[in-house]
Structures are given as C-alpha cells and as structure tokens.
Design a protein around this motif. Structure first.
Motif, PDB file in Angstrom:
ATOM      1  N   ASP A   1     -38.790  33.948  47.853  1.00 26.02           N
ATOM      2  CA  ASP A   1     -40.516  34.547  48.319  1.00 26.02           C
ATOM      3  C   ASP A   1     -40.615  33.985  49.684  1.00 26.02           C
ATOM      4  O   ASP A   1     -39.851  32.960  49.778  1.00 26.02           O
ATOM      5  N   ASN A   2     -40.316  35.111  50.837  1.00 26.45           N
ATOM      6  CA  ASN A   2     -40.103  34.512  52.437  1.00 26.45           C
ATOM      7  C   ASN A   2     -41.265  33.556  52.605  1.00 26.45           C
ATOM      8  O   ASN A   2     -41.223  33.208  53.612  1.00 26.45           O
ATOM      9  N   CYS A   3     -42.605  33.846  51.924  1.00 24.23           N
ATOM     10  CA  CYS A   3     -43.751  33.398  52.050  1.00 24.23           C
ATOM     11  C   CYS A   3     -43.891  31.765  52.230  1.00 24.23           C
ATOM     12  O   CYS A   3     -44.158  30.538  53.292  1.00 24.23           O
ATOM     13  N   SER A   4     -42.987  30.867  50.723  1.00 29.84           N
ATOM     14  CA  SER A   4     -43.084  30.220  50.542  1.00 29.84           C
ATOM     15  C   SER A   4     -41.592  29.505  50.546  1.00 29.84           C
ATOM     16  O   SER A   4     -41.515  28.459  50.424  1.00 29.84           O
ATOM     17  N   GLN A   5     -41.400  30.030  50.213  1.00 33.43           N
ATOM     18  CA  GLN A   5     -39.272  30.092  50.522  1.00 33.43           C
ATOM     19  C   GLN A   5     -38.551  28.956  49.030  1.00 33.43           C
ATOM     20  O   GLN A   5     -37.900  28.473  48.586  1.00 33.43           O
ATOM     21  N   SER A   6     -39.469  30.068  48.162  1.00 34.01           N
ATOM     22  CA  SER A   6     -39.514  29.408  47.224  1.00 34.01           C
ATOM     23  C   SER A   6     -38.565  30.683  45.902  1.00 34.01           C
ATOM     24  O   SER A   6     -38.315  31.647  46.665  1.00 34.01           O
ATOM     25  N   VAL A   7     -38.092  30.534  44.638  1.00 41.80           N
ATOM     26  CA  VAL A   7     -37.507  30.912  44.089  1.00 41.80           C
ATOM     27  C   VAL A   7     -38.327  32.206  42.892  1.00 41.80           C
ATOM     28  O   VAL A   7     -38.466  31.113  41.936  1.00 41.80           O
ATOM     29  N   VAL A   8     -38.344  32.864  43.251  1.00 43.88           N
ATOM     30  CA  VAL A   8     -39.045  33.660  42.605  1.00 43.88           C
ATOM     31  C   VAL A   8     -38.878  34.895  41.315  1.00 43.88           C
ATOM     32  O   VAL A   8     -37.316  35.084  41.386  1.00 43.88           O
ATOM     33  N   GLY A   9     -38.798  35.590  40.357  1.00 40.97           N
ATOM     34  CA  GLY A   9     -38.268  36.629  39.587  1.00 40.97           C
ATOM     35  C   GLY A   9     -37.690  36.148  38.050  1.00 40.97           C
ATOM     36  O   GLY A   9     -37.847  35.458  37.670  1.00 40.97           O
ATOM     37  N   ASN A  10     -37.287  37.445  37.632  1.00 38.04           N
ATOM     38  CA  ASN A  10     -36.705  37.224  36.126  1.00 38.04           C
ATOM     39  C   ASN A  10     -35.778  36.472  36.116  1.00 38.04           C
ATOM     40  O   ASN A  10     -35.877  35.827  34.681  1.00 38.04           O
ATOM     41  N   TYR A  11     -35.166  35.828  36.900  1.00 31.70           N
ATOM     42  CA  TYR A  11     -33.734  34.729  36.188  1.00 31.70           C
ATOM     43  C   TYR A  11     -34.421  33.859  35.894  1.00 31.70           C
ATOM     44  O   TYR A  11     -34.053  33.074  35.210  1.00 31.70           O
ATOM     45  N   CYS A  12     -35.275  32.997  37.241  1.00 30.87           N
ATOM     46  CA  CYS A  12     -36.033  32.683  36.697  1.00 30.87           C
ATOM     47  C   CYS A  12     -36.454  31.704  35.905  1.00 30.87           C
ATOM     48  O   CYS A  12     -37.133  30.896  34.890  1.00 30.87           O
TER      49      CYS A  12
END
Length: 117
Positions: free
Chosen positions: A12-23
């Motif tokens: 996620d470019n705003c927070s630099q966190s990892v998101v999506g189906n894998y996680c």
C-alpha cells in the motif's frame, strides 16, 4: 530458534504496509509467538483502529493468534480514531512509541500497564 515472518502481498503506497490476498491467508498457516502490530490510530476510548477494513481484519486475526502482542506506533497516532476497530488496547502486552507522547498520556497508558516510564 528465532524466525521473522512478514505477510506477503501488495504494498500500500500510502502506508507502506502489505495488503491483499496473500497476507489474508497467512494467519491460517502459521502459529506465531509474538505479533508486532502497527496502527494508524489509537486512543483509550476507541482502542486501536485502522482506516481500512482490509488492514483491520488481518491485524484482528493476528492479535488473536499470538501469545504476545506488541503495538508499534508513534505519538501522532494517539487520540486519533480510524473507521475500523482492530482490537482493544488491553489485547496488547506492550506499546512501543517515540518519546513525543505527552506525559499525561504516558500516565494513562502506564495505568493500563502498556507503558513503562
């Protein structure tokens, strides 16, 4: 033995966190001892919150699996509220923050056994 695991997926470019189906599926396949959780907002009335449902759901699930939960955040997030609740502050064993948290706020967190002066 010590092993670090980070959820995979899109950044996620705003927070630099990892998101999506894998996680989203990662918690179904691991048995974590310690969870280091970040947040966008937290306070003593609304607890730990997130601006997005996707991040909140992942962090909720991880906080229920871990033996020890540590909240990593900075003082600018205190007394802020996001749209989606992650967990009560009482779910966390320790809060790690910068030194800019005002003294009266540190005392509130100390009374909750989250802050060590």
């Amino acid at each position: 033995m010590f092993q670090s695991i980070i959820a995979g997926g899109d950044i996620d470019n705003c927070s630099q966190s990892v998101v999506g189906n894998y996680c989203r599926h990662l918690p179904d396949n691991i048995i974590p001892d310690i969870c280091f959780c970040t947040c966008s907002a937290f306070d003593t009335n609304n607890d730990v919150t997130s601006p997005t449902q996707e991040k909140a759901l992942l962090k909720q699930k991880l906080s229920t699996l871990c033996k020890t939960n540590i909240l990593l955040t900075n003082s600018s997030k205190f007394n802020c509220v996001g749209t989606h609740r992650i967990a009560p502050l009482s779910n966390y064993d320790l809060l790690i923050s910068d030194s800019e948290l005002p003294s009266h706020d540190k005392l509130i967190l100390k009374r909750m056994s989250l802050w060590s002066l």
